[in-house]
Design a protein around this motif. Structure first.
Motif, PDB file in Angstrom:
ATOM      1  N   PRO A 191       0.863  -1.174   0.000  1.00  0.00           N
ATOM      2  CA  PRO A 191       0.000   0.000   0.000  1.00  0.00           C
ATOM      3  C   PRO A 191       0.909   1.237   0.000  1.00  0.00           C
ATOM      4  O   PRO A 191       1.801   1.350   0.847  1.00  0.00           O
ATOM      5  N   GLN A 241      -1.385   6.551  -1.988  1.00  0.00           N
ATOM      6  CA  GLN A 241      -2.189   5.426  -2.465  1.00  0.00           C
ATOM      7  C   GLN A 241      -2.985   5.771  -3.720  1.00  0.00           C
ATOM      8  O   GLN A 241      -3.114   4.940  -4.626  1.00  0.00           O
ATOM      9  N   LEU A 280      -7.924   1.367  -1.257  1.00  0.00           N
ATOM     10  CA  LEU A 280      -7.246   0.189  -1.791  1.00  0.00           C
ATOM     11  C   LEU A 280      -8.153  -1.038  -1.690  1.00  0.00           C
ATOM     12  O   LEU A 280      -8.227  -1.843  -2.626  1.00  0.00           O
TER      13      LEU A 280
END
Length: 288
Positions: A199, A204, A233
């Motif tokens: 991540p 992100q 995510l």
């Protein structure tokens, strides 16, 4: 490798010690990263340790070191030795190589030898620890060579546990691990498979945008326990990027069991689990 018999493929596993007792990082950095990740069962596994550990778990693992000889002043573990030892455990281990980008033409030639003569299946880079901007054109001959070799390149992105909590982070600069720097690489080398490791906090959104936009960009989910994944995510893994994200742990910093336990609790549809845990990785690695 018996792909149907594997539970999962962990695409991000570190070799931290060789058979001579040499460590991948100096003592201060090793201790800092261990404190950041709150320890693990075996902080310095050898190749043989990793083979036994993943075989007993019914999983395969992509293993590697990081060659940061120039930036760290610490001799790297040998990717050639890692590949040779992995070949003895080909049922569960997939070796990646690492070269020092600062070594220029020598790094390019070594990358070619690692694939052609030693059988590595990809490469690992850590722009912050290796202290380089991957979008700088001086490194383009290396990306061109890896593209021609038709193997993936895995890059650390986002926050960094190495140097965490030390004065100045021991000089390690996080900006080199902004995934957007790899957008140039992915655009200019469209046949190079680029894997964004972790991540990419605090970037992100950039990582998701790149993986959405470019067919040759993937994301591995290592380095964070899934319960701490950014919501965007998780949403992407369950939808638009369901074929672009892959299981990875960052072992020995996070154990596969801990990662998988967290993953089962995420709001990701069950029919996507096998793809995330092994099928996408199998395609990227040429195992299917």
């Amino acid at each position: 490798m018996d792909l149907p018999g594997l539970r999962a493929i962990d695409v991000h596993v570190h070799v931290e010690q060789d058979d001579h007792g040499h460590l991948s990082l100096d003592g201060e950095l090793m201790e800092a990263s261990e404190a950041y990740f709150r320890g693990s069962e075996n902080r310095t596994p050898t190749v043989a340790d990793l083979a036994a550990r993943y075989r007993s778990s019914g999983m395969a693992a992509v293993i590697f070191t990081v060659d940061a000889t120039t930036a760290m002043g610490h001799p790297a573990l040998s990717s050639e030795e890692i590949a040779a030892e992995a070949a003895e455990h080909a049922d569960v281990l997939i070796p990646f190589g690492s070269v020092d980008p600062h070594q220029g033409a020598e790094a390019v030639e070594r990358a070619r030898r690692l694939v052609i003569d030693h059988g590595v299946r990809g490469f690992k880079f850590h722009p912050s620890v290796q202290a380089f901007d991957p979008s700088d054109s001086r490194y383009y001959p290396l990306w061109q060579a890896i593209e021609e070799l038709a193997v993936p390149a895995l890059f650390h992105t986002g926050q960094n546990g190495i140097g965490a909590g030390l004065p100045g982070g021991r000089g390690i600069k996080l900006r080199y691990s902004n995934p957007i720097l790899l957008d140039d690489v992915a655009a200019d080398f469209p046949h190079l498979t680029v894997i964004l490791a972790h991540p990419s906090v605090p970037w992100q959104a950039e990582a998701i945008s790149m993986a959405t936009h470019k067919a040759n960009v993937f994301i591995d989910l290592s380095g964070w326990r899934p319960k701490y994944f950014p919501p965007e995510l998780i949403q992407a893994a369950n939808g638009l990027l369901r074929t672009k994200v892959m299981f990875g742990t960052d072992y020995p910093l996070i154990t596969p069991e801990r990662w998988l336990t967290d993953f089962e609790l995420l709001p990701i549809d069950a029919d996507k689990h096998e793809r995330i845990l092994k099928l996408t990785a199998a395609g990227v690695l040429g195992l299917s």
